[in-house]
Design a protein around this motif. Structure first.
Motif, PDB file in Angstrom:
ATOM      1  N   ASP A 228       0.829  -1.199   0.000  1.00 10.88           N
ATOM      2  CA  ASP A 228       0.000   0.000   0.000  1.00 10.88           C
ATOM      3  C   ASP A 228       0.868   1.256   0.000  1.00 10.88           C
ATOM      4  OD1 ASP A 228      -2.067  -1.790   0.138  1.00 10.88           O
ATOM      5  OD2 ASP A 228      -2.527  -1.432   2.254  1.00 10.88           O
ATOM      6  N   ASP A 229       0.208   2.414  -0.078  1.00  8.58           N
ATOM      7  CA  ASP A 229       0.932   3.686  -0.012  1.00  8.58           C
ATOM      8  C   ASP A 229       1.270   3.983   1.445  1.00  8.58           C
ATOM      9  OD1 ASP A 229       0.782   3.973  -2.722  1.00  8.58           O
ATOM     10  OD2 ASP A 229      -0.916   5.358  -2.687  1.00  8.58           O
ATOM     11  N   VAL A 230       2.259   3.285   1.937  1.00  9.99           N
ATOM     12  CA  VAL A 230       2.638   3.370   3.343  1.00  9.99           C
ATOM     13  C   VAL A 230       4.152   3.286   3.446  1.00  9.99           C
ATOM     14  CG1 VAL A 230       2.443   0.873   3.691  1.00  9.99           C
ATOM     15  CG2 VAL A 230       2.133   2.425   5.647  1.00  9.99           C
ATOM     16  N   LEU A 231       4.687   3.865   4.517  1.00  9.86           N
ATOM     17  CA  LEU A 231       6.130   3.936   4.695  1.00  9.86           C
ATOM     18  C   LEU A 231       6.454   3.606   6.144  1.00  9.86           C
ATOM     19  CD1 LEU A 231       8.548   4.887   2.871  1.00  9.86           C
ATOM     20  CD2 LEU A 231       8.351   7.095   4.009  1.00  9.86           C
ATOM     21  N   LEU A 232       7.438   2.736   6.337  1.00  8.45           N
ATOM     22  CA  LEU A 232       7.911   2.429   7.684  1.00  8.45           C
ATOM     23  C   LEU A 232       9.168   3.246   7.932  1.00  8.45           C
ATOM     24  CD1 LEU A 232       7.466   0.788  10.250  1.00  8.45           C
ATOM     25  CD2 LEU A 232       8.919  -0.987   9.273  1.00  8.45           C
TER      26      LEU A 232
END
Length: 409
Positions: free
Chosen positions: A372-376
Motif C-alpha cells: 500500500d501507499d505506506v512507509l515504515l
C-alpha cells in the motif's frame, strides 16, 4: 554454495492479476516477483553483450535486435508509470512508447528491492541481487554485525570481497568490445562504481549535455561498442519534492531533451536504450501512511538492527527472536506489507533464482515489502530518509516497472 528456492507458483510479474487485492494478511507468494531471466534490469546488458559476441552472455530479453554499437542511458528514478503519466513534459520519450506511432518501448522490472545500489549492481553485473550481493539500501555485514550502506559504502568494506563477480563491461572489454561509462566525475572511483559499473573507459562529465555528446563520441570510437551513461537528478527531485511536483516535472523536461540530443547524434549501426533503476511513489505525511518504527514498541521488540528503507525493510532479530519478530510484524503490518522470513523470501524468488552463500546472512531475518501507499520510517535513526516525499523499494508497479525505450540508427 547457493540457496536455491523450492518450487513456487509461476507468477508472471507483468500479469494483470498480480496486482489484485489479496486476502489479509498478505500471502508471501502473492508478491509480484521481478522478471529475472526474461525481462529485468539484470538481463539488459547480457542481452546486448550477447549480440556483440561476448562469450558467456545470454540474451534474456530475446526481442532486442543486436546492434554493433549499444548505449544504455539510465535515468535514476524515472519509472514506467511516472513517464506514462507525463506525456506533455516528455514528448520525445513519449514518442518511443508503444502507443505512439512506431514506438516499441515496454516496461521491464527493476528487481527487488527497487533501489539504486541494488539496481545499478544488477545492470552492471547482469546478475540478480541474490548473486551480486547488494540486496538493499542498508544491509547487515555478517562479518562485523554492522549495517552497511551500499549506496554510500559506509562503513568502508573491501569492494572485491563484497561483490566478486566481473561486470559485463569488464567481460566485453576482454572480448575486444569498446566498453565505456560516461557519468559525473564524482562517481569515477567510488566503490559502487568499482563493483557495479567498472571496465573499459570511464569519462567524467559534469553537465548532462556534455555526457550526451561524450556518449555519442564513445559509441563512434569503435566498430563494436557498449556504452553506459547516467543522470541522477530526476530521482533527487522526486525524493525532495515528490514525483508530481513542478521541480520533478522540470527535471523530466530536461532529461527528455537530453535523450533527444543523444539520439540525434547516434553513429550508424547504433542502438540507444533508455531505462531507469526504479520508479517512485509519494507518501503523505500523516500517521496513517507513515509508521514510525522508533516510536512503536511492538515493532521494536526483539529487533537488533533495522535495515533497508521505508518500503523495503530488512529486519535483523536478536538471537532466538526471529520467529517472534516475524509473527509480530505480520500481525501489525500484514495488511499493508508482504512480510516474509528470509527463507520464505528466497523461496518466493524475491532476490532471484538463487542466493549465494555469502549473501544469505546479509538478508534480514524478516523482510517487509510495502504493498500500500505506506512507509515504515525511523525518525530518530534515519531522519534524512524519513523526511523524503518520494520513496521506492518495493514490488508495486509504480516502483518496480521501469522503461525500456529504444532508438536505432
Amino acid at each position: 554454495m547457493a540457496h536455491p528456492p523450492p518450487a513456487a507458483p509461476d507468477r508472471g510479474p507483468l500479469a494483470p492479476d498480480a496486482w489484485d487485492t489479496h486476502p489479509e494478511p498478505l500471502p508471501v507468494g502473492s508478491a509480484p516477483v521481478p522478471a529475472y531471466g526474461t525481462g529485468s534490469l539484470a538481463d539488459l546488458l547480457p542481452t546486448l553483450a550477447a549480440g556483440l559476441g561476448v562469450p558467456g552472455m545470454t540474451a534474456g530479453i530475446g526481442e532486442l535486435t543486436p546492434a554493433d554499437r549499444n548505449c544504455v542511458f539510465l535515468i535514476d528514478g524515472l519509472g514506467w508509470e511516472q513517464l506514462k503519466a507525463h506525456p506533455e513534459e516528455a514528448p520525445f520519450l513519449t514518442s518511443l512508447l508503444p502507443a505512439s506511432r512506431g514506438g516499441t518501448g515496454r516496461p521491464i522490472t527493476a528487481g527487488y528491492p527497487a533501489t539504486t545500489a541494488t539496481s545499478l549492481a544488477s545492470v552492471g553485473t547482469g546478475l540478480p541481487p541474490g548473486a551480486h550481493g547488494l540486496p538493499g539500501y542498508t544491509v547487515r555485514d555478517p562479518d562485523t554485525g554492522e549495517l552497511m550502506n551500499q549506496l554510500r559504502w559506509q562503513p568502508w568494506t573491501p569492494p572485491g570481497a563484497w561483490q566478486p563477480y566481473p561486470t559485463v563491461f569488464e567481460l566485453a572489454h576482454r572480448a575486444g568490445v569498446h566498453a565505456a561509462q560516461v557519468s559525473s566525475p564524482t562517481f569515477a572511483n567510488t566503490p559502487l562504481t568499482k563493483v557495479a559499473l567498472s571496465g573499459g573507459t570511464f569519462q567524467g562529465k559534469l553537465s548532462g549535455e556534455d555526457r550526451m555528446d561524450a556518449a555519442a563520441a564513445q559509441l563512434a570510437a569503435a566498430d563494436r561498442a557498449l556504452v553506459y551513461t547516467y543522470y541522477a537528478e530526476v530521482d533527487g527531485a522526486g525524493h525532495r519534492f515528490g514525483v508530481d511536483s513542478d521541480t520533478w516535472r522540470g527535471q523530466l523536461m530536461y532529461v527528455d531533451r537530453l535523450v533527444q540530443r543523444l539520439a540525434e547524434q547516434l553513429p550508424p549501426r547504433s542502438a540507444l536504450y533508455v531505462t531507469a533503476d526504479h520508479g517512485m511513489v509519494d507518501i503523505p505525511f500523516d500517521e496513517t501512511h507513515r509508521i514510525d518504527f522508533d516510536e512503536d514498541w511492538e515493532l521494536k521488540a526483539g529487533v537488533a538492527l533495522l535495515g533497508g528503507e521505508g518500503r523495503a525493510r530488512h529486519v535483523y532479530a536478536v538471537p532466538g527472536a526471529a520467529g517472534d519478530v516475524l509473527a509480530c510484524w505480520r500481525e501489525v503490518l500484514g495488511e499493508q506489507f508482504w512480510v516474509a522470513s528470509r527463507d520464505e523470501a528466497i523461496a518466493a524468488g524475491w532476490f532471484g533464482p538463487e542466493v549465494d552463500e555469502r549473501v544469505y546472512h546479509r538478508l534480514g531475518d524478516v523482510i517487509a515489502a510495502a504493498r500500500d501507499d505506506v512507509l515504515l520510517v525511523a525518525s530518530e535513526r534515519e531522519p534524512r530518509e524519513s523526511a523524503m516525499v518520494g520513496n521506492h523499494g518495493s514490488m508495486t508497479p509504480a516502483e518496480q516497472l521501469v522503461p525500456l525505450l529504444e532508438v536505432r540508427s
